[in-house]
Motif scaffolding. Structure first.
Motif, PDB file in Angstrom:
ATOM      1  N   GLY A  63       0.775  -1.235   0.000  1.00  0.00           N
ATOM      2  CA  GLY A  63       0.000   0.000   0.000  1.00  0.00           C
ATOM      3  C   GLY A  63       0.798   1.272   0.000  1.00  0.00           C
ATOM      4  O   GLY A  63       0.234   2.353  -0.035  1.00  0.00           O
ATOM      5  N   MET A  64       2.099   1.196   0.071  1.00  0.00           N
ATOM      6  CA  MET A  64       2.877   2.426   0.174  1.00  0.00           C
ATOM      7  C   MET A  64       4.275   2.208  -0.367  1.00  0.00           C
ATOM      8  O   MET A  64       4.914   1.219  -0.048  1.00  0.00           O
ATOM      9  CB  MET A  64       2.966   2.853   1.650  1.00  0.00           C
ATOM     10  N   MET A  65       4.742   3.125  -1.163  1.00  0.00           N
ATOM     11  CA  MET A  65       6.159   3.130  -1.551  1.00  0.00           C
ATOM     12  C   MET A  65       6.815   4.323  -0.865  1.00  0.00           C
ATOM     13  O   MET A  65       6.155   5.283  -0.474  1.00  0.00           O
ATOM     14  CB  MET A  65       6.300   3.247  -3.081  1.00  0.00           C
ATOM     15  N   ASP A  66       8.117   4.248  -0.747  1.00  0.00           N
ATOM     16  CA  ASP A  66       8.846   5.304  -0.055  1.00  0.00           C
ATOM     17  C   ASP A  66       8.745   6.645  -0.758  1.00  0.00           C
ATOM     18  O   ASP A  66       8.999   7.688  -0.141  1.00  0.00           O
ATOM     19  CB  ASP A  66      10.329   4.918   0.076  1.00  0.00           C
ATOM     20  N   LEU A 211       3.880  -7.647  -2.722  1.00  0.00           N
ATOM     21  CA  LEU A 211       2.764  -8.181  -1.956  1.00  0.00           C
ATOM     22  C   LEU A 211       3.245  -8.634  -0.574  1.00  0.00           C
ATOM     23  O   LEU A 211       4.422  -8.931  -0.355  1.00  0.00           O
ATOM     24  CB  LEU A 211       2.107  -9.338  -2.706  1.00  0.00           C
ATOM     25  N   THR A 212       2.299  -8.716   0.366  1.00  0.00           N
ATOM     26  CA  THR A 212       2.658  -8.929   1.764  1.00  0.00           C
ATOM     27  C   THR A 212       3.343 -10.272   2.002  1.00  0.00           C
ATOM     28  O   THR A 212       4.183 -10.387   2.893  1.00  0.00           O
ATOM     29  CB  THR A 212       1.396  -8.840   2.637  1.00  0.00           C
ATOM     30  N   PHE A 213       2.999 -11.312   1.222  1.00  0.00           N
ATOM     31  CA  PHE A 213       3.601 -12.622   1.464  1.00  0.00           C
ATOM     32  C   PHE A 213       4.990 -12.755   0.848  1.00  0.00           C
ATOM     33  O   PHE A 213       5.673 -13.763   1.053  1.00  0.00           O
ATOM     34  CB  PHE A 213       2.689 -13.742   0.926  1.00  0.00           C
ATOM     35  N   THR A 311       0.897   0.212   6.462  1.00  0.00           N
ATOM     36  CA  THR A 311      -0.468   0.540   6.060  1.00  0.00           C
ATOM     37  C   THR A 311      -1.447  -0.486   6.617  1.00  0.00           C
ATOM     38  O   THR A 311      -1.282  -1.691   6.382  1.00  0.00           O
ATOM     39  CB  THR A 311      -0.591   0.559   4.528  1.00  0.00           C
ATOM     40  N   PRO A 312      -2.463  -0.061   7.370  1.00  0.00           N
ATOM     41  CA  PRO A 312      -3.470  -0.994   7.892  1.00  0.00           C
ATOM     42  C   PRO A 312      -4.184  -1.719   6.755  1.00  0.00           C
ATOM     43  O   PRO A 312      -4.436  -1.147   5.693  1.00  0.00           O
ATOM     44  CB  PRO A 312      -4.423  -0.083   8.666  1.00  0.00           C
ATOM     45  N   ILE A 313      -4.554  -2.970   6.984  1.00  0.00           N
ATOM     46  CA  ILE A 313      -5.165  -3.796   5.941  1.00  0.00           C
ATOM     47  C   ILE A 313      -6.511  -3.246   5.492  1.00  0.00           C
ATOM     48  O   ILE A 313      -6.895  -3.387   4.323  1.00  0.00           O
ATOM     49  CB  ILE A 313      -5.311  -5.261   6.447  1.00  0.00           C
ATOM     50  N   PHE A 315      -7.366  -0.213   5.023  1.00  0.00           N
ATOM     51  CA  PHE A 315      -7.165   0.794   3.985  1.00  0.00           C
ATOM     52  C   PHE A 315      -6.988   0.124   2.619  1.00  0.00           C
ATOM     53  O   PHE A 315      -7.519   0.580   1.604  1.00  0.00           O
ATOM     54  CB  PHE A 315      -5.931   1.643   4.292  1.00  0.00           C
ATOM     55  N   LEU A 316      -6.224  -0.968   2.619  1.00  0.00           N
ATOM     56  CA  LEU A 316      -5.967  -1.654   1.358  1.00  0.00           C
ATOM     57  C   LEU A 316      -7.234  -2.302   0.806  1.00  0.00           C
ATOM     58  O   LEU A 316      -7.520  -2.218  -0.394  1.00  0.00           O
ATOM     59  CB  LEU A 316      -4.878  -2.711   1.557  1.00  0.00           C
ATOM     60  N   ILE A 317      -8.009  -2.952   1.682  1.00  0.00           N
ATOM     61  CA  ILE A 317      -9.242  -3.593   1.229  1.00  0.00           C
ATOM     62  C   ILE A 317     -10.234  -2.544   0.745  1.00  0.00           C
ATOM     63  O   ILE A 317     -10.891  -2.711  -0.290  1.00  0.00           O
ATOM     64  CB  ILE A 317      -9.849  -4.450   2.364  1.00  0.00           C
ATOM     65  N   GLY A 318     -10.336  -1.444   1.491  1.00  0.00           N
ATOM     66  CA  GLY A 318     -11.237  -0.370   1.068  1.00  0.00           C
ATOM     67  C   GLY A 318     -10.833   0.219  -0.265  1.00  0.00           C
ATOM     68  O   GLY A 318     -11.680   0.466  -1.143  1.00  0.00           O
TER      69      GLY A 318
END
Length: 760
Positions: A63-66, A211-213, A311-313, A315-318
């Protein structure tokens, strides 16, 4: 003041919701075009596949890049107030910029826009801080390397993608030809295996890398075993695709849908930061300020942004849900896709762009090169190439712009180039690569014929120019807005927020109106897609009559508005009508070009028989438009110079003539609506009567000019011009009526003689 900052953060997230919608509308062109252009599946199924890819990519992204936190600026040297101004300026500029491009149907890069907005806003704030006496330079405040890498990426993407698209599609077409179904027996398994493997490679290196995994250990294992993974995929997918072909499954459609999913997932996983990165950075800044800032927004420095984002999940799902809904409902997404599909269409059609000098020179130079190559190529080789590129054998789905072979190459090659660029640390843009690959494959497929090459090259140049324009406008726009906010304070922020909302509402209202105007071209697309020549002419007659009805409705209203404005001394109405008449000329030319394209699809005998009357009817419409323009031009000049208005006696006299012309327009429109060419003789007689009445009127005027008051002679000259142009317009209507009758009824002349004989 803290409440104001909270309101700004909330407003940033509201803009982020709209930015997600606008961004999807822009970037949908990256992954929808090949599936939509080939009609690989129904529109709902294509959207479903793309939506799944978008949602997975967004929900599993970090959800975020630097870049949004410390990629462009050095946050440890900027105060909380500085960054709030920068973030607000970036979001306002981004929303307006992308919405304008989408409304115009021009694909642009969300990465370029965000990078240069951040760079422009930060540059201005840095100037302000340096002017205030801070002992820091640009190198301490700005990180220009990222912006330079994006600029480099533009040049690399444009050149590499276009060249590879042309070469790979040329080789693919030589292998499969346009009659590709006869060449699939064993080739399709290998081709499908290569395509599917390339898509998997693209997903590993680009779509799934953030991705998170994807832990460092997983990435390291994939990197160490890449060759083995690709070899296993190639073998497995080749066997699978060959099996699917034996089971009568269209492997090319499977490849296109796989590519659509892969590009959609990569888009959401990597580009989500372009839409929510800035608001999330603003939220993190606000939380740090409220916890540690002690109420001093101008002095509290934001070094905390140098840390990694979390980033909270939800936010990503929304964000993923919003993107999916926008993808399924956005008309602007379809509008942007229409640009690329139109520029790469295998069939002639409504060209979205005009002609340009550069495009004309490029086409002329290309024709010279082609002719030289043809002269120096052995005849047997030329014949072989012509058989492989025989477009008469082309196999496409009903209503498609190009075939499945090209659609597969578009998706697979774009994914492969982006994956290779990522592995080599080259900053290739997804938008640039997918667009230029599509343009290269269309060139290799000979989709840019002599009749359309100039218009399409102009379109490509316009899109590429739009990318550079995006960078410049983003930099300057964000810089100006942040300057206003920095010195204008909270009142400037509130005013710009309201202005942004107003611009968004106005833009969407104008876009809806534009789409309503363009909704009547379904019949045109149906005619182009009709294969049987004998079925084309009945449809074309309906289409021509519909276009002429629109024009005569416009001409009637324009004549009424122009003459009323002249009589009532209304300069504003005449100015608006001048703009409208200029625009209508382009509408007429565009309609004539589309009708000419349709006429090529009818049988040879009908084309010869109807061609004269078709062109004559269009010429009459153009003559009527010129009459209206000359009436408006003379009237506008007279009224704007504040000369004497038309005397009441002349206005009353002209009112009778205008009423008869209005009746003529109404009767002509009724004839077109009822498709009744038998009334043409009566209408032509009506035209003669009006012309005689106008002649008597302006002959009386000549006498009055010799005997009248010199002070009123100027307005009488304009009135005389009005009468003469009205008479010419009626003459053009009379000629049109005959051309219309001959166009619809070849026996019109003999029927006319019979009617005249019966009347005698």
């Amino acid at each position: 003041m803290d409440i104001l900052f909270l309101c700004i953060i909330v407003f940033l997230f509201l803009l982020a919701i709209f930015d997600l919608s606008v961004g999807v509308s822009n970037d949908a062109v990256n992954f929808l075009n090949s599936a939509m252009g080939t009609k690989a599946a129904s529109f709902k199924r294509i959207i479903l596949v793309a939506s799944i890819g978008v949602f997975i990519g967004a929900a599993m992204s970090n959800g975020m890049m630097d870049i949004a936190r410390h990629g462009i600026f050095r946050p440890e040297h900027f105060s909380f107030y500085d960054l709030i101004c920068i973030f607000m300026a970036v979001m306002v500029t981004d929303i307006i910029l992308l919405d304008i491009f989408n409304s115009l149907g021009m694909p642009t890069s969300t990465t370029v826009s965000m990078v240069f907005e951040l760079l422009g806003a930060t540059f201005v704030v840095a100037l302000i801080k340096m002017a205030g006496g801070i002992d820091l330079g640009f190198n301490d405040l700005l990180n220009t390397e990222k912006a330079l890498s994006v600029i480099l990426g533009i040049f690399l993407s444009v050149a590499i993608a276009f060249v590879f698209g042309t070469v790979v599609q040329f080789l693919s077409r030589m292998i499969f030809s346009f009659n590709y179904k006869s060449k699939l027996k064993w080739k399709i398994g290998i081709f499908g295996g290569i395509c599917a493997t390339a898509i998997v490679y693209f997903l590993m290196l680009k779509g799934a890398k953030d991705l998170t995994f994807m832990t460092p250990e997983v990435k390291a294992w994939i990197k160490a075993n890449t060759v083995m993974i690709l070899a296993a995929c190639l073998t497995g997918f080749t066997l699978l695709m060959q099996l699917l072909h034996m089971l009568k499954v269209n492997v090319l459609k499977v490849v296109v849908l796989m590519g659509t999913f892969a590009l959609a997932m990569a888009f959401a996983g990597n580009d989500l930061v372009n839409f929510i990165g800035v608001p999330l950075s603003g939220l993190a800044s606000y939380q740090d300020y409220m916890a540690n800032g002690a109420g001093d927004a101008h002095s509290f420095l934001m070094g905390s942004l140098n840390g990694p984002s979390n980033t909270p999940i939800y936010f990503l799902i929304g964000a993923g849900a919003i993107m999916v809904v926008s993808l399924a409902t956005s008309r602007k997404a379809q509008n942007v896709s229409k640009t690329e599909i139109g520029l790469g269409s295998q069939q002639g059609g409504d060209e979205m762009f005009g002609s340009s000098r550069m495009a004309r020179h490029l086409v002329r130079w290309s024709l010279t090169v082609i002719n030289w190559t043809r002269e120096h190529t052995p005849r047997r080789m030329r014949l072989w190439f012509n058989r492989r590129f025989n477009q008469d054998e082309m196999i496409m789905e009903q209503g498609a712009a190009f075939d499945l072979v090209r659609g597969s190459v578009n998706l697979v090659l774009a994914g492969a180039l982006i994956a290779i660029g990522t592995s080599l640390k080259l900053p290739l843009s997804t938008t640039f690569v997918t667009f230029m690959v599509a343009m290269g494959t269309s060139l290799a497929d000979r989709a840019w014929g002599r009749e359309s090459a100039v218009f399409r090259i102009t379109g490509v140049i316009s899109v590429i120019g739009g990318w550079f324009l995006t960078a410049g406008v983003a930099f300057i726009g964000a810089g100006v807005i942040v300057l206003v906010m920095h010195y204008g304070g909270h009142w400037a922020m509130i005013a710009l927020a309201l202005l942004t909302v107003a611009i968004i509402i106005r833009s969407n209202m104008r876009f809806r109106a534009k789409k309503q105007e363009e909704s009547g071209d379904a019949l045109f697309q149906t005619i182009l897609a009709t294969k049987k020549k004998e079925d084309v002419w009945p449809l074309l007659k309906v289409y021509i009559v519909e276009q002429h009805k629109k024009f005569f409705t416009y001409a009637k209203e324009s004549y009424d508005v122009t003459t009323n404005a002249f009589i009532e001394d209304n300069a504003r109405a005449l100015s608006k009508m001048e703009t409208s008449l200029v625009r209508q000329k382009n509408v007429l030319k565009n309609a004539r070009r589309k009708e000419t394209l349709c006429l090529r699809s009818v049988s040879h005998e009908i084309a010869i028989e109807k061609s004269t009357w078709f062109h004559l009817s269009n010429s009459c419409c153009m003559s009527i438009l010129y009459n209206l323009r000359r009436i408006n031009e003379a009237s506008k000049e007279h009224v704007e110079n504040n000369f004497h208005p038309l005397p009441a006696q002349y206005a009353e006299e002209f009112g009778i003539i205008r009423s008869r012309i209005e009746i003529l327009f109404n009767d002509t429109l009724e004839m077109l609506a009822e498709n009744a060419p038998t009334t043409v003789i009566t209408l032509r007689r009506h035209c003669d009567d009006i012309k005689d009445e106008i002649s008597e009127t302006y002959h009386r005027l000549y006498t009055q000019l010799r005997e009248g008051n010199p002070a009123s002679m100027t307005v009488v000259y304009v009135y005389l011009n009005l009468l003469q142009e009205s008479q010419e317009m009626v003459s053009s209507i009379r000629k049109y009526l005959r051309a219309y009758a001959k166009l619809l009824d070849s026996n019109f002349s003999s029927r006319r003689q019979n009617i005249v004989g019966m009347q005698r």
